[in-house]
Write an enzyme that holds these catalytic residues in place. Sequence first.
Site, PDB file in Angstrom:
ATOM      1  N   TYR A   1     -20.734 -29.995 -13.158  1.00 45.76           N
ATOM      2  CA  TYR A   1     -18.909 -30.026 -13.150  1.00 45.76           C
ATOM      3  C   TYR A   1     -18.495 -28.867 -12.304  1.00 45.76           C
ATOM      4  O   TYR A   1     -17.109 -28.689 -12.439  1.00 45.76           O
ATOM      5  CB  TYR A   1     -18.822 -29.736 -14.538  1.00 45.76           C
ATOM      6  CG  TYR A   1     -19.509 -30.413 -15.642  1.00 45.76           C
ATOM      7  CD1 TYR A   1     -19.400 -31.627 -16.035  1.00 45.76           C
ATOM      8  CD2 TYR A   1     -20.221 -29.578 -16.757  1.00 45.76           C
ATOM      9  CE1 TYR A   1     -20.311 -32.363 -16.916  1.00 45.76           C
ATOM     10  CE2 TYR A   1     -21.120 -30.047 -17.583  1.00 45.76           C
ATOM     11  CZ  TYR A   1     -20.898 -31.406 -17.756  1.00 45.76           C
ATOM     12  OH  TYR A   1     -21.816 -31.926 -18.801  1.00 45.76           O
TER      13      TYR A   1
ATOM     14  N   CYS B   1     -35.549 -25.967  -5.962  1.00 51.87           N
ATOM     15  CA  CYS B   1     -35.439 -26.400  -4.619  1.00 51.87           C
ATOM     16  C   CYS B   1     -34.439 -27.513  -4.489  1.00 51.87           C
ATOM     17  O   CYS B   1     -34.511 -28.749  -4.475  1.00 51.87           O
ATOM     18  CB  CYS B   1     -36.592 -27.132  -4.460  1.00 51.87           C
ATOM     19  SG  CYS B   1     -38.288 -25.995  -4.446  1.00 51.87           S
TER      20      CYS B   1
ATOM     21  N   TYR C   1     -23.876 -26.020 -24.332  1.00 53.93           N
ATOM     22  CA  TYR C   1     -24.252 -26.552 -23.184  1.00 53.93           C
ATOM     23  C   TYR C   1     -25.031 -26.030 -22.251  1.00 53.93           C
ATOM     24  O   TYR C   1     -24.994 -26.730 -20.764  1.00 53.93           O
ATOM     25  CB  TYR C   1     -22.949 -27.520 -22.685  1.00 53.93           C
ATOM     26  CG  TYR C   1     -22.111 -28.147 -23.652  1.00 53.93           C
ATOM     27  CD1 TYR C   1     -22.643 -29.306 -24.382  1.00 53.93           C
ATOM     28  CD2 TYR C   1     -20.812 -27.790 -24.163  1.00 53.93           C
ATOM     29  CE1 TYR C   1     -21.858 -30.025 -25.448  1.00 53.93           C
ATOM     30  CE2 TYR C   1     -20.176 -28.486 -25.112  1.00 53.93           C
ATOM     31  CZ  TYR C   1     -20.491 -29.483 -25.828  1.00 53.93           C
ATOM     32  OH  TYR C   1     -19.856 -30.068 -26.639  1.00 53.93           O
TER      33      TYR C   1
ATOM     34  N   ARG D   1     -24.564 -26.534 -15.681  1.00 57.78           N
ATOM     35  CA  ARG D   1     -23.161 -26.894 -15.527  1.00 57.78           C
ATOM     36  C   ARG D   1     -22.455 -26.702 -14.427  1.00 57.78           C
ATOM     37  O   ARG D   1     -21.600 -27.343 -13.691  1.00 57.78           O
ATOM     38  CB  ARG D   1     -22.353 -25.937 -16.732  1.00 57.78           C
ATOM     39  CG  ARG D   1     -22.815 -26.504 -18.149  1.00 57.78           C
ATOM     40  CD  ARG D   1     -21.816 -25.918 -19.235  1.00 57.78           C
ATOM     41  NE  ARG D   1     -20.527 -26.601 -19.364  1.00 57.78           N
ATOM     42  CZ  ARG D   1     -19.581 -26.042 -18.683  1.00 57.78           C
ATOM     43  NH1 ARG D   1     -19.634 -24.670 -18.256  1.00 57.78           N
ATOM     44  NH2 ARG D   1     -18.613 -26.648 -18.807  1.00 57.78           N
TER      45      ARG D   1
HETATM   46  N1  LLP Z   1     -17.300 -34.612 -30.942  1.00 54.63           N
HETATM   47  C1  LLP Z   1     -17.733 -35.309 -30.300  1.00 54.63           C
HETATM   48  C2  LLP Z   1     -17.776 -36.877 -30.493  1.00 54.63           C
HETATM   49  C3  LLP Z   1     -17.942 -34.967 -29.091  1.00 54.63           C
HETATM   50  O1  LLP Z   1     -18.577 -35.793 -28.029  1.00 54.63           O
HETATM   51  C4  LLP Z   1     -18.292 -33.607 -28.653  1.00 54.63           C
HETATM   52  C5  LLP Z   1     -18.575 -33.174 -27.175  1.00 54.63           C
HETATM   53  C6  LLP Z   1     -17.640 -32.694 -29.383  1.00 54.63           C
HETATM   54  C7  LLP Z   1     -17.457 -33.274 -30.571  1.00 54.63           C
HETATM   55  C8  LLP Z   1     -17.551 -31.366 -29.018  1.00 54.63           C
HETATM   56  O2  LLP Z   1     -16.544 -30.844 -28.344  1.00 54.63           O
HETATM   57  P1  LLP Z   1     -16.348 -29.558 -27.790  1.00 54.63           P
HETATM   58  O3  LLP Z   1     -15.678 -28.601 -28.878  1.00 54.63           O
HETATM   59  O4  LLP Z   1     -17.631 -28.814 -27.651  1.00 54.63           O
HETATM   60  O5  LLP Z   1     -15.620 -29.279 -26.548  1.00 54.63           O
HETATM   61  N2  LLP Z   1     -21.497 -30.930 -21.523  1.00 54.63           N
HETATM   62  C9  LLP Z   1     -20.540 -30.905 -21.348  1.00 54.63           C
HETATM   63  C10 LLP Z   1     -19.471 -31.009 -22.443  1.00 54.63           C
HETATM   64  C11 LLP Z   1     -19.625 -32.336 -23.144  1.00 54.63           C
HETATM   65  C12 LLP Z   1     -18.988 -32.768 -24.632  1.00 54.63           C
HETATM   66  C13 LLP Z   1     -19.437 -34.005 -25.029  1.00 54.63           C
HETATM   67  N3  LLP Z   1     -18.903 -34.050 -26.441  1.00 54.63           N
HETATM   68  C14 LLP Z   1     -20.054 -29.457 -20.683  1.00 54.63           C
HETATM   69  O6  LLP Z   1     -20.947 -28.590 -20.384  1.00 54.63           O
HETATM   70  O7  LLP Z   1     -18.984 -29.144 -20.356  1.00 54.63           O
END
Ligand code: LLP
Length: 459
Positions: free
Chosen positions: A353, A380, A409, A349
Amino acid sequence: MNFAMSTLRPFEKDLDKTSPNRNIAPISTEIDTEEKICVAGCSLSGLAQKYGTPLYILDELTIRKSCKEYRESLSEYYPGESMALYASKANSSLALSRIVASEGMGIDVVSEGELITALRGGVPTNKIIFHGNNKSFSELSLAYNNNVIIVLDNQNDIKQLASIVKSEERKARLMLRFTPGIECHTHDYIKTGMLDSKFGFNYTEIENIFVQFKNIKWGELIGLHAHIGSQIFEVEPHRDLADVMAKVLKMGRKYGHPIDILNVGGGLGIRYISSDDPPSIKSWVKVVSEAIFEACNNRSLELPLLMCEPGRSIVGTAGLTIYSIGSKKEIPGIKTYLAVDGGMSDNPRPITYESKYSAYLADRPFFKEKNRVTIAGKHCESGDVLLNDVLIPECKCGDILVVFGTGAYNFSMSSNYNRIPKPASVLVNKGNSDLIQRRELPEDLLRNDILPDRFIAKD
Ligand code: LLP
């Protein structure tokens, strides 16, 4: 208490201090009499000794408390039926599936891997929904055969399902995902609700889909779905979303579709560093529930079942990663690097990001010195830095560094860059620790390698 540890606690101004997502550390974090950090009664340096490092640790109490907050606030604030589903992309495992199912939650999955994990973890099929912007034929078949709700993302889903569902006797249960055209303040890569998103049907296409489905016999549209982004600290975008969804609901019902579910996605943020200020789970649910109620009421619509799909705010704060500190590089007048035995392969992350985290020494959480260091990973890649410019007490090789807020994540986005095996995961609860994912071994990474016979013959 020194300022460093006090930042682990929620803001004093928060009336809703118990919301796990407003803490930096899991809710069962304590400092023991020897001034060591413990989670659920397990000392972190003790866990390092027992399981090795890097190690992912999940606090069961924080996960359960977060699930309860969603469930209880939905029934408190939403007058109709409701269901919270855990977005398993945040962290998918048999143990997590079992925990969230036992808390009465459903689960959202986006791949065959996540689906079989949920099924084998014991999540009832009627509480699983299947997402994805490019679902394969075999994924759609598996979802349909298990009677899971499928979220239609595009025409390709419709085309493939038409050839999968052979009999009209058991229609596919479908939700329609659309992009509502709502912007929210989060990293560009994790926004999904704007009109140029790769996910879902465009808002302008929906009426045509409702018309198209009047002639489709193999499936029925039972719900609508939208997800506007992740790590969101504002509530306004979800209030706006409720209005758009109610409008589309009205249109869908006008075309005769039995739409009875509105799924507003996930997105609630968590507190990674002291300046992060997310709303509590309760206040987020309150806003969403009241907004959906009001938007439906204004249009004289019978209340739909309200679904939401939190991922990060269920497991993010519950998780932490412990590392062993190794080498040190001092560049006089510029910066000091401390390197740990993991990095971008277990937590991509920061490099993806520019995400920020909070770190402490497991056995010296209190300190007066102000050593500014940069915590680097062992990969690396110059950008493999976990934390930039943080204050850490003087430490030596072998000390255990704790990075909080890694439950979401991290494991699910981990890689084997540099052929580094993935860490183990343990679940801690009431003084016990259980291994829920074993540590990969370098040998595991060769499992799928094949040396063609002709190379062997040459040798
Ligand atoms: N529902 C859908 C359709 C989604 O695409 C996502 C997250 C969630 C629910 C859950 O969202 P949350 O409550 O976790 O915000 N890899 C990124 C986050 C990508 C989120 C993708 N979709 C990170 O590490 O911040």
